[in-house]
Write a protein that holds these residues in place. Structure first.
Motif, PDB file in Angstrom:
ATOM      1  N   PHE A 105      16.842  10.911   0.630  1.00 50.88           N
ATOM      2  CA  PHE A 105      16.061  11.044   1.209  1.00 50.88           C
ATOM      3  C   PHE A 105      16.714  11.296   2.755  1.00 50.88           C
ATOM      4  O   PHE A 105      16.101  11.298   3.866  1.00 50.88           O
ATOM      5  CB  PHE A 105      15.155   9.897   1.440  1.00 50.88           C
ATOM      6  CG  PHE A 105      14.287   9.746   0.172  1.00 50.88           C
ATOM      7  CD1 PHE A 105      13.510  10.478  -0.121  1.00 50.88           C
ATOM      8  CD2 PHE A 105      14.705   8.477  -0.292  1.00 50.88           C
ATOM      9  CE1 PHE A 105      12.750  10.170  -1.467  1.00 50.88           C
ATOM     10  CE2 PHE A 105      13.851   7.903  -1.448  1.00 50.88           C
ATOM     11  CZ  PHE A 105      12.920   8.966  -2.198  1.00 50.88           C
ATOM     12  N   ARG A 113      14.685  13.207   5.140  1.00 46.03           N
ATOM     13  CA  ARG A 113      13.272  12.748   5.617  1.00 46.03           C
ATOM     14  C   ARG A 113      13.483  11.252   6.403  1.00 46.03           C
ATOM     15  O   ARG A 113      14.687  11.016   6.512  1.00 46.03           O
ATOM     16  CB  ARG A 113      12.625  12.101   4.195  1.00 46.03           C
ATOM     17  CG  ARG A 113      12.316  13.326   3.274  1.00 46.03           C
ATOM     18  CD  ARG A 113      11.650  12.882   1.970  1.00 46.03           C
ATOM     19  NE  ARG A 113      10.261  12.395   2.116  1.00 46.03           N
ATOM     20  CZ  ARG A 113       9.404  13.190   2.119  1.00 46.03           C
ATOM     21  NH1 ARG A 113       9.529  14.507   2.047  1.00 46.03           N
ATOM     22  NH2 ARG A 113       8.115  12.850   2.460  1.00 46.03           N
ATOM     23  N   ARG A 136       8.417   7.711  -0.404  1.00 45.11           N
ATOM     24  CA  ARG A 136       7.985   8.774   0.080  1.00 45.11           C
ATOM     25  C   ARG A 136       6.864   8.836   0.857  1.00 45.11           C
ATOM     26  O   ARG A 136       6.901   9.596   1.896  1.00 45.11           O
ATOM     27  CB  ARG A 136       7.631   9.931  -1.175  1.00 45.11           C
ATOM     28  CG  ARG A 136       8.878  10.596  -1.600  1.00 45.11           C
ATOM     29  CD  ARG A 136       8.957  11.401  -2.863  1.00 45.11           C
ATOM     30  NE  ARG A 136       8.082  12.557  -2.406  1.00 45.11           N
ATOM     31  CZ  ARG A 136       8.291  13.742  -1.812  1.00 45.11           C
ATOM     32  NH1 ARG A 136       9.499  13.964  -1.573  1.00 45.11           N
ATOM     33  NH2 ARG A 136       7.471  14.662  -1.403  1.00 45.11           N
ATOM     34  N   SER A 155       9.187  14.858   6.096  1.00 40.43           N
ATOM     35  CA  SER A 155      10.103  15.936   5.553  1.00 40.43           C
ATOM     36  C   SER A 155      10.961  16.817   6.654  1.00 40.43           C
ATOM     37  O   SER A 155      10.295  16.987   7.345  1.00 40.43           O
ATOM     38  CB  SER A 155       9.853  16.948   4.479  1.00 40.43           C
ATOM     39  OG  SER A 155      10.710  17.675   3.835  1.00 40.43           O
TER      40      SER A 155
END
Length: 196
Positions: free
Chosen positions: A78, A81, A152, A159
């Motif tokens: 990630f 992110r 997430r 993002s």
């Protein structure tokens, strides 16, 4: 060119596009596999040679694997992110991992204490197979599905807020400013307006 790019270049175009489209999930799976190996090694090392308490061994194994998982997920899976300050992000990561921990332990507890798949009720081999399937396969799969969704959704919710040039200590609003183009020089526009 990295090894990953070399491998991707050799794949057929449809497979390459699927892998690129789902690269975050694939990276999460690789990190999960790495954490699984760490978890398995620590679990069996503690259970077979240090303590004969499978739940305690599992707690220790999950804690070690979770710490490694946080670093690998944040820096690789990630990495673009974010949306939260690092301390808040880490706290949420470990809270969600704690909730997933219940999913990790539940199948092992059911195997051991509900189904009684332990010695002397069953053989040593049956006990080991039952422990492996319940904790290292079923528990880990349940935990990984939950963690991917929750990471997430809650830990890394936005993002594209981090890039390689952005400092990890930079708040998201400042990170966004680093990625935006510089303001246009509007002095020429002002000169044109004055001339009219």
């Amino acid at each position: 060119m990295s090894v990953v790019h070399k491998v991707l270049d050799r794949l057929p175009a449809p497979l390459r596009s699927v892998m690129l489209k789902h690269r975050e999930l694939l990276k999460f799976a690789v990190v999960g596999g790495t954490a699984w190996v760490i978890d398995t090694i620590v679990f069996y090392t503690v259970k077979l040679w240090i303590l004969d308490k499978p739940l305690t061994a599992k707690v220790i194994a999950v804690l070690v694997a979770t710490a490694a998982s946080y670093v690998l997920n944040r820096e690789w899976s990630f990495r673009t992110r974010g949306g939260r300050r690092p301390g808040h992000e880490a706290s949420l990561f470990f809270v969600i991992s704690g909730l997933a921990f219940v999913l990790y332990l539940a199948p092992l507890a059911v195997s051991r204490y509900v189904l009684d798949l332990k010695q002397p009720a069953v053989s040593f081999v049956t006990e080991q197979v039952a422990d492996f399937v319940s904790s290292q396969i079923i528990g880990v799969l349940l935990g990984m599905i939950f963690r991917y969704w929750a990471f997430r959704r809650f830990v890394f919710p936005q993002s594209g807020v981090r890039n390689l040039e952005t400092s990890y200590d930079t708040p998201p609003s400042e990170a966004d400013d680093l990625d935006s183009p510089p303001p246009a020089d509007d002095s020429r526009d002002r000169d044109r307006i004055r001339r009219r």
